[in-house]
Design a protein around this motif. Structure first.
Motif, PDB file in Angstrom:
ATOM      1  N   GLU A 112      30.740  42.879  46.710  1.00 57.62           N
ATOM      2  CA  GLU A 112      31.575  41.802  46.161  1.00 57.62           C
ATOM      3  C   GLU A 112      31.446  40.540  47.008  1.00 57.62           C
ATOM      4  O   GLU A 112      31.311  39.438  46.496  1.00 57.62           O
TER       5      GLU A 112
ATOM      6  N   LEU B  32      29.771  36.769  46.302  1.00 50.38           N
ATOM      7  CA  LEU B  32      30.484  35.505  46.484  1.00 50.38           C
ATOM      8  C   LEU B  32      29.803  34.617  47.520  1.00 50.38           C
ATOM      9  O   LEU B  32      30.272  33.519  47.813  1.00 50.38           O
TER      10      LEU B  32
ATOM     11  N   ARG C 113      38.846  36.963  44.705  1.00 50.60           N
ATOM     12  CA  ARG C 113      37.843  36.103  44.063  1.00 50.60           C
ATOM     13  C   ARG C 113      38.514  34.924  43.358  1.00 50.60           C
ATOM     14  O   ARG C 113      38.061  33.781  43.473  1.00 50.60           O
TER      15      ARG C 113
ATOM     16  N   THR D   7      37.286  31.305  44.306  1.00 52.55           N
ATOM     17  CA  THR D   7      36.517  30.511  43.346  1.00 52.55           C
ATOM     18  C   THR D   7      37.358  29.388  42.759  1.00 52.55           C
ATOM     19  O   THR D   7      36.862  28.318  42.471  1.00 52.55           O
TER      20      THR D   7
END
Lengths: 498, 592
Positions: free
Chosen positions: A392, A396, A472, A476
C-alpha cells in the motif's frame, strides 16, 4: 541534547521530570485542567515547572498533581480511541487503531491453547503469598524457555530470573535500583517513548538521547544506524551537562524501526558500555516476532561471552511475542545477584496472580505447540499483514523502513510537511485521527526529524484494510486539507505509543 | 517499674518519632542530624557518612568530566575515570566493612519478623541499626546483598530492608512443615493468611464460569481495571458495606494488591518527607509501603494496654490522643497529610464503633487530613453478636473528598496469591492520579475475570462461603484462646481478624524489646514463626501476634511448640532469678 528543561530536574520534590515535557512546547489539550494549561501558556512554553501546577484547591500533593497532569496529557490519544473504538457491527465509523503496538492476529490460537484443560489448575500454594521473585516452577520454565529461544550457549539459571507484572514495572524497578534520582540511561532515538514514563514515575530517572539520523552518512550502512561513535558523543555531552549516566537501554528487535542488531554491533555496544562501566538493559520483547527468515536475530543471551555479565540485564515478556499485553507478564534475566535481589525486593508491588503464573509456565513449557503451531502461523500472518501494508505504501510512493521484525513499519511522511516542523507533524496526526485512524507520530519516539510515523500492521485484515484506506484518504486528499491549518485543533496528543 | 514498662530499654524517651524518619540513605543523603545520631551505633553513623561521601565524590567526578569533556582529551578522561574507579572501589570496601559491623548490631536488635500479609516489614528497625556488634550473627547472609557497586544507594536500601525483613519468613519458606514429608519443618503462625477455606475456594475457582478467554482480556485495557470488574467491585462494596446509595464504578481503581494501593496513595497525597498519623500497634506493612517508593513518614499515635480513666478498654484510640500526636508532630515541623486507620484492626482484632469512627473522621476534617481506611478484614468478623460498620455505610461522610477506602480479597477470601486490591474514593482527582500508576500495578485480564465472577456470586458467598469461613474462624479462635487461658496468658481479640494479640510480658525479665527479640528467636529455634510486638510499633515490649486461621492439625502442633517454648523460657527465668541480683532487677509486673 536533553528534551527536558533542566529546571525540572532541580526541583527536589518532583517526581516527573522527563515524561512528556518534551511535548509541551506547543499547545495543549482543551480537556486539561484549565488552570494548568493556562498558566503554562502564559509562562514560558516548554517548561513543566511543578510550581506552576500548584493549586490551592487540590487534594493532591505537588508530585501527585504533576503526575495526574502528565497522565491526563499522555493518554489523550488513546482515550479518544477508547471512546470511539471501531467495531464492524456496532461502530463501523469508529477509530481504527494502528497506533498501539499489539498483536491481534493470533487470538484464535491463543484462546484455544489457554482454554485447554491443563490451564485450569488450582492448588493452595497458587492462592497464597508466593516467592516474590515468582514461583519457582515458573522461573524454571522461563530459564529453559530463554535458554532454548535465545540460543544460550549454557543453560540459563532459574535463580537469575525475576518475574513481574509487565515490562513497564521492570523498567521502573531497574531504574530505581540502578540509579539515584536524576541520573540517566542512554537510549538511541527513535525509541519506544513510554520508557520515559516507566523510568521516571517512581524512579525519577531520565533518559539521555543518542539521536540517530535517517541520512546514511560516513561509515553508516543504513538509516538510523547506531554506532559506538554516536554513543561516545552522547555520553560526553551528558557529562558536559553534568548528568550522570548509569546505563544504556537497547531495544532489540528495535521499536519503532523494526530492525535488529547484528552480533558484531551488539558486541561493540556492550564493549562500549563496559569501558564506561555502564549497565546495559536489553529489551528483547519482540524477540520471537522476527517474521522474515532472512533476518538473523541474535539475542544478547546467545553471545559466547558477555563483555560485562554483571552489568547486562535482559528483559522479555509475553505481551508482544504471544500477543497477550493484557496478561501482564514480564521477566528479567540477570547474572547479577544483587540486582536480582533488589528488583525482587520491589516485587510485592509488581506481582502477578499465582493462577496466571501457573498458566504461563504451562504455555512456555509447551514447546511443540509453540514451534509447530503458534510461531509458524504467527509469522505467516505477520508477514502477510506486513506485505499488505508495505505494498500500500509503495503504491502511494511513500518511503518506509522495516526489515522484518516487530509489528510496525516506520513510515517517512516528511514530504507531506511543507515546512518540516513538529507542529505540522502534529497537524497531520490530528488529521489522521479526524479521519478515524490512530497512528503514532515520530515526536513520541523522540525522533529528531519531523515527519516520521509508526504504522502498526499486526491487526485483522478487515480492520487493516479500512485503516489503510483512511490513511490514503488523508494523504491523497492532502492538497485540499493543507490550506486549512485547523488552528483550533492544535491539540497535543502526545505519546499514545505502547 | 512502670517507667520500664513504658520506656522499654531499646527505646529512649522521645526517640520514638525519630525512628520513623525517612531513611538517611534516601535520595539526597543528608549528613545525619544530631537527633538521628543519638540513636545509632558508630557503625551506622560512619556508614551514612561514607555513603554521603561516595555520592559527593561521584558528583565531583561528573563535574570534572564535564569540564574535561569539553576539552575532548581522551587520555585525561580515561585517567580521571581510573581514579574514580579506584576511589569508588576503596570506598565500597570501607562501606562493606562498616555495613557488616552495623548489620551485626542489626542482627541482634531487629526482630526477625515473620513476613506478614502485605509486606510486613519492620520499617523503623531497618533504619535504626542500633546495638553492639555481635560476632555470632549470621553475617554471611546479610553481607551479600548489601553494598554492591552495581546498585544505587536507594537500591541498597531497598535490598537491606528486604533482607532484614524476610529472614524468618525465608527460613519458613525453605523448611515448611508437611504432615508426611517434613514433620520437623516450620509452622507459620506469624503470617496473616487465611488457610481455612482453601477447599471451598479451589472448588469455586474450578467451576466453568471462571475460565473465559476473551480478546479483551488479553489486550491492553483500561488501566484502572476492566470496567466489568470495577462495576462488580462497586456493587459488591455497596452490598457488603451497606452503602446508603449505590457506589460508583468510576470511583473504583483496582491494582495488584492493597500494598500497591497504599503505596500509590502515599505517592499522590504526600510529598517526600510529609507524614501520616497512625495509631499503634499497627500492621507493619504500612511502614514499608509508605517508605519504599513514596518516602512518606508514619507518625505513631501510641496506645496503651492499661485501663485508666481515659482508657476504657486496652489500646483505645481517642480523639485526644490523635490531637496530641498531631500537635506534637506539628511542633516538630512535620507536615501531616492524613490519618491511616485499619478497621477491623490488625493486630488487635478490634472494630471501631460507628460513633468512634465518626469522631475520628471529624477530627480529620477539622485538620484537613485525608483518611485512608483499610477494611481488608471487613468480612472476617466471626463473632455474630458484633456488627461491623464500614465507613462506606455512613449516611454522610464528614469529608468525603478526603476519605479513601481500601479493600482486597487476600484476607476475606484467603487468596493472597491472587494479587488484588481496590481503592474506593469519591475524589475524582485522587482516583485519576492513582490511575497514573496503574500500569505499574496492573492485574492480568484473566485474573480480573475470575475476580469478577467470584464477587458476582453473592449467593455462594452468603450461603456457602461466609457461613463456613466464619464457623471455622470461630472454631480455630476458640481452640487457641482456650489454650491461652489455660496458660494464663492475657490476650486481646474480640471478634474479628485472623489473629490474637497476646501478652507474654511475664516471660520476659527484664521486660525489654531485647528480651522480646530473644523470645521470638526461641520460637524460631523451635520451628515456630510468630510476629513480635515491635514489628507493629507497639510501645510496650512483650506483645506477640499469633495467627490462628490455619488448619487444625497444624494449629495444634504450633500450639504445642508454643507451650514448649514458654515452658523452657519459664525454667530459664527461674534460674535467672535465683542468681545473685543484677544491678537493676526490673521485671515487668502484672499484666493488664
Amino acid at each position: 541534547m536533553f528534551a527536558l528543561p533542566q529546571k525540572n530536574f532541580r526541583a527536589p520534590t518532583t517526581c516527573l521530570g522527563p515524561t512528556c515535557t518534551q511535548d509541551m512546547d506547543r499547545s495543549h489539550g482543551d480537556d486539561l485542567e484549565g488552570e494548568c494549561s493556562r498558566k503554562l501558556d502564559q509562562k514560558l512554553p516548554g517548561v513543566g515547572d511543578p510550581v506552576m501546577l500548584s493549586s490551592d484547591t487540590s487534594y493532591l500533593s505537588s508530585r501527585g498533581r504533576m503526575i495526574k497532569w502528565f497522565w491526563d496529557l499522555a493518554e489523550e490519544g488513546y482515550r479518544t480511541y477508547h471512546m470511539d473504538e471501531y467495531d464492524e457491527d456496532k461502530n463501523p465509523s469508529g477509530i481504527i487503531n494502528l497506533g498501539t503496538s499489539e498483536n491481534k492476529l493470533c487470538f484464535d490460537l491463543l484462546s484455544r491453547r489457554l482454554s485447554q484443560s491443563d490451564m485450569q489448575w488450582v492448588e493452595p500454594s497458587l492462592l497464597q503469598y508466593p516467592d516474590w521473585r515468582g514461583h519457582l516452577f515458573l522461573r524454571e520454565e522461563v530459564a529453559k524457555f530463554l535458554t532454548f529461544y535465545c540460543k544460550s550457549p549454557v543453560p540459563l539459571r532459574p535463580e537469575n530470573v525475576v518475574v513481574l507484572n509487565g515490562g513497564a514495572s521492570l523498567f521502573s524497578a531497574l531504574a530505581t535500583v540502578l540509579c539515584e534520582v536524576g541520573e540517566a540511561f542512554l537510549i538511541p532515538t527513535p525509541y519506544y517513548g513510554a520508557i520515559t514514563q516507566h523510568v521516571c514515575l517512581y524512579g525519577n530517572v531520565r533518559l539521555a538521547y543518542v539521536y540517530l539520523d535517517s541520512e546514511v552518512t560516513g561509515l553508516d550502512t543504513r538509516p538510523f544506524q547506531l554506532t559506538v561513535e554516536k554513543l561516545e558523543t552522547a555520553l560526553r555531552e551528558a557529562y558536559s551537562e553534568g548528568v550522570r549516566v548509569k546505563g544504556l537501554i537497547l531495544i532489540n528487535p528495535q521499536n519503532p524501526l523494526g530492525d535488529v542488531y547484528s552480533t558484531e554491533e551488539l558486541q561493540e555496544y556492550l564493549v562500549f558500555a563496559k569501558r564506561h562501566k555502564l549497565h546495559v538493559i536489553v529489551d528483547e520483547v519482540y524477540m520471537l516476532s522476527v517474521f522474515e527468515e532472512s533476518v538473523g536475530y541474535h539475542s544478547v543471551l546467545s553471545l559466547e561471552r558477555l563483555p560485562d555479565p554483571q552489568r547486562t540485564h535482559v528483559m522479555w515478556a509475553t505481551s508482544k511475542d504471544f500477543g497477550m499485553s493484557g496478561l501482564r507478564f514480564a521477566t528479567l534475566y540477570t547474572e547479577n545477584k544483587d540486582v536480582a535481589t533488589a528488583v525482587a525486593s520491589l516485587c510485592r508491588y509488581h506481582g502477578l496472580s499465582g493462577l496466571v503464573q501457573y498458566q504461563m509456565a504451562q504455555l512456555l513449557r509447551d514447546r511443540d505447540w509453540i514451534n509447530q503451531v503458534y510461531l509458524p502461523e504467527n509469522h505467516a500472518r505477520l508477514k502477510a499483514a506486513h506485505t499488505y501494508v508495505s505494498e500500500e505504501l509503495r503504491a502511494l510512493g511513500i518511503p518506509f523502513l522495516s526489515r522484518g521484525a516487530g509489528f510496525f513499519i516506520w513510515v517517512d511522511l516528511r514530504k507531506y510537511l511543507p515546512k518540516g516542523t513538529f507542529e505540522e507533524e502534529m497537524l497531520l496526526w490530528r488529521r489522521f485521527l479526524d479521519n478515524k485512524v490512530l497512528l503514532s507520530f515520530g515526536k513520541a519516539f523522540e525522533c529528531k526529524e519531523p515527519g516520521w510515523f509508526r504504522f502498526v500492521f499486526s491487526d485483522q485484515a478487515h480492520r487493516l484494510r479500512l485503516g489503510m484506506q483512511r490513511v490514503r484518504q488523508v494523504l491523497t486528499g492532502k492538497s485540499q486539507v493543507a490550506e486549512d491549518p485547523h488552528p483550533s485543533q492544535t491539540q497535543k496528543p502526545s505519546d499514545q505509543c505502547r | 517499674m512502670s517507667e520500664n514498662r513504658y520506656g522499654g530499654a531499646g527505646q529512649p524517651a522521645g526517640a520514638s518519632t525519630d525512628t520513623w524518619s525517612i531513611s538517611p540513605w534516601s535520595d539526597t543523603h543528608p549528613v545525619p542530624s544530631g537527633q538521628v545520631l543519638r540513636d545509632q551505633s558508630i557503625y551506622t553513623q560512619l556508614l551514612e557518612m561514607m555513603l554521603h561521601l561516595r555520592q559527593t565524590m561521584s558528583e565531583h567526578f561528573v563535574q570534572l568530566m564535564s569540564r574535561q569533556g569539553l576539552l575532548q582529551e581522551q587520555r585525561h578522561t580515561e585517567a580521571i575515570r581510573e581514579q574514580e574507579a579506584l576511589l569508588d572501589r576503596l570506598l565500597c570496601q570501607m562501606i562493606n566493612l562498616l555495613q557488616s559491623g552495623a548489620m551485626s548490631g542489626l542482627e541482634l536488635q531487629v526482630p526477625l519478623p515473620s513476613e506478614d500479609s502485605r509486606g510486613d516489614v519492620r520499617y523503623g528497625q531497618g533504619t535504626q541499626l542500633s546495638g553492639q556488634p555481635d560476632p555470632v550473627s549470621q553475617l554471611s547472609d546479610c553481607e551479600a546483598a548489601f553494598v554492591s557497586r552495581d546498585l544505587s544507594n536507594r537500591g541498597i536500601d531497598i535490598s537491606a530492608l528486604y533482607q532484614s525483613k524476610s529472614q524468618g519468613y525465608n527460613a519458613y519458606q525453605k523448611d515448611k512443615y508437611h504432615k508426611d514429608k517434613n514433620t520437623l519443618g516450620f509452622i507459620n503462625l506469624g503470617t496473616s493468611e487465611n488457610k481455612l477455606c482453601i477447599d471451598l475456594m479451589t472448588e469455586r475457582l474450578l467451576e466453568s464460569d471462571m475460565n473465559c478467554i476473551e480478546e479483551g482480556l488479553l489486550q491492553y485495557a483500561d488501566w484502572r481495571g476492566q470496567p466489568f470488574l470495577r462495576e462488580e467491585v462497586a456493587r459488591f462494596l455497596t452490598y457488603y458495606c451497606r452503602a446508603p446509595a449505590p457506589l460508583d464504578p468510576e470511583n473504583v481503581v483496582v491494582l495488584n494488591g492493597c500494598c500497591s494501593v497504599f503505596s500509590v496513595l502515599a505517592m499522590v497525597l504526600c510529598d517526600p518527607g510529609e507524614a501520616f498519623l497512625i495509631p499503634t500497634p499497627f500492621y507493619g506493612g504500612f511502614a514499608f509501603s509508605s517508605r519504599l517508593y513514596a518516602k512518606v513518614e508514619l507518625i505513631p499515635v501510641h496506645l496503651e494496654s492499661t485501663i485508666t480513666a481515659i482508657n476504657t478498654y486496652p489500646f483505645q484510640l481517642t480523639v485526644d490522643k490523635l490531637e496530641e500526636a498531631l500537635l506534637e508532630a506539628r511542633l516538630e515541623g512535620k507536615n501531616i497529610r492524613g490519618l491511616v486507620l485499619t478497621n477491623p484492626q490488625n493486630p488487635l482484632g478490634d472494630i471501631y464503633s460507628p460513633d468512634s469512627l465518626m469522631k475520628y473522621l471529624e477530627f480529620a476534617k477539622r485538620y484537613d487530613l485525608h483518611v485512608i481506611i483499610d477494611e481488608i478484614y471487613m468480612l472476617s468478623v466471626f463473632d455474630e453478636s458484633i456488627t461491623f460498620h464500614s465507613v462506606l455505610s455512613m449516611k454522610s461522610l464528614p469529608d468525603r473528598n478526603r476519605t479513601h477506602v481500601i479493600w482486597g480479597t487476600s484476607k476475606d477470601f484467603g487468596i493472597s496469591g491472587f494479587r488484588f486490591g481496590a481503592l474506593y474514593t469519591h475524589n475524582k482527582e485522587v482516583a485519576s492520579a492513582v490511575s497514573a500508576f496503574s500500569f505499574l500495578h496492573s492485574i492480568s485480564g484473566i485474573a480480573q475475570h475470575k475476580l469478577c465472577q467470584l464477587l458476582q456470586n453473592t449467593e455462594w458467598i452468603d450461603k456457602v462461603y461466609l457461613p463456613t469461613y466464619r464457623f471455622r474462624l470461630r472454631k480455630a479462635h476458640k481452640y487457641v484462646t482456650a489454650k491461652l487461658k489455660s496458660l494464663e496468658i492475657p490476650f486481646h481479640n474480640r471478634s474479628s481478624g485472623l489473629y490474637v494479640w497476646i501478652n507474654l510480658k511475664k516471660y520476659l525479665d527484664p521486660c525489654t524489646f531485647e528480651e522480646e527479640q530473644l523470645l521470638y528467636r526461641r520460637f524460631l529455634d523451635h520451628k515456630l514463626l510468630l510476629s513480635c510486638g515491635k514489628a507493629y510499633m507497639c510501645k510496650e515490649p512483650g506483645w506477640f501476634r499469633l495467627v490462628f486461621a490455619d488448619e487444625l492439625p497444624r494449629l495444634k502442633l504450633g500450639m504445642r511448640r508454643f507451650c514448649d517454648v514458654l515452658e523452657e523460657q519459664k525454667q530459664d527465668l527461674r534460674v535467672k532469678q535465683l542468681k545473685p541480683p543484677a544491678s537493676q532487677p526490673a521485671s515487668c509486673s502484672g499484666t493488664p
